[in-house]
Design an enzyme around this catalytic site. Structure first.
Site, PDB file in Angstrom:
ATOM      1  N   ARG A  41      36.598  43.063  40.176  1.00 16.84           N
ATOM      2  CA  ARG A  41      37.792  42.277  39.863  1.00 16.84           C
ATOM      3  C   ARG A  41      38.411  41.796  41.170  1.00 16.84           C
ATOM      4  O   ARG A  41      38.256  42.423  42.215  1.00 16.84           O
ATOM      5  CB  ARG A  41      38.789  43.082  39.049  1.00 16.84           C
ATOM      6  CG  ARG A  41      39.337  44.270  39.780  1.00 16.84           C
ATOM      7  CD  ARG A  41      40.353  45.009  38.944  1.00 16.84           C
ATOM      8  NE  ARG A  41      40.760  46.187  39.700  1.00 16.84           N
ATOM      9  CZ  ARG A  41      41.439  47.167  39.194  1.00 16.84           C
ATOM     10  NH1 ARG A  41      41.802  47.139  37.946  1.00 16.84           N
ATOM     11  NH2 ARG A  41      41.783  48.199  39.936  1.00 16.84           N
ATOM     12  N   CYS A  42      39.114  40.708  41.071  1.00 11.60           N
ATOM     13  CA  CYS A  42      39.640  40.106  42.296  1.00 11.60           C
ATOM     14  C   CYS A  42      40.883  40.817  42.808  1.00 11.60           C
ATOM     15  O   CYS A  42      41.290  40.593  43.935  1.00 11.60           O
ATOM     16  CB  CYS A  42      39.922  38.629  42.072  1.00 11.60           C
ATOM     17  SG  CYS A  42      41.233  38.322  40.882  1.00 11.60           S
TER      18      CYS A  42
END
Length: 102
Positions: A41-42
Site C-alpha cells: 500500500r502506498c
C-alpha cells in the site's frame, strides 16, 4: 553560507514520535504501517523520526521486541504474521502477471 539541506528526503511518508507519545501505541501503529500490508500500500511508513534520545531508545526497544516475535514465512502457513502477499486479490494479480510472462 545560504546553504540548504534536505534531510530524510528519500522516504515519502514519515512518522514523528514525540517525547510525550504513548510508546506501546506508537510501536503498534508503526508495526502495522511497516508490516501490516507487506509493502502493498502506498501509505506504508518507511521512516520514523523519534524526537529525543529517550523516545528513540524506548521506540527501538519496543520495535525490536515486536519484530523478534513476528513470524515470517510462506502464505500457506496460517500461523505466520506476514508472508509474501497479504490478500487473495493481490495473489491473483501477481499470478496473472506470471501467467502472462509464461
Amino acid at each position: 553560507q545560504n546553504k540548504r539541506v534536505q534531510a530524510l528526503g528519500g522516504a515519502k511518508n514519515h512518522a514523528v514520535v514525540l517525547p510525550d507519545a504513548d510508546i506501546p501505541g506508537a510501536v503498534g501503529a508503526l508495526m502495522g504501517a511497516a508490516f501490516g500490508s507487506c509493502g502493498q500500500r502506498c501509505m506504508a511508513i518507511p521512516l520514523v523520526v523519534a524526537v529525543g534520545d529517550g523516545t528513540a531508545d524506548a521506540l527501538i526497544a519496543g520495535l525490536r521486541q515486536q519484530m523478534a516475535a513476528m513470524r515470517v514465512g510462506p502464505g500457506s502457513d496460517n500461523h505466520n504474521d506476514m508472508g509474501p502477499l497479504v490478500t487473495q486479490q493481490h495473489y491473483q494479480k501477481v499470478k496473472g502477471y506470471i501467467d502472462q510472462g509464461v
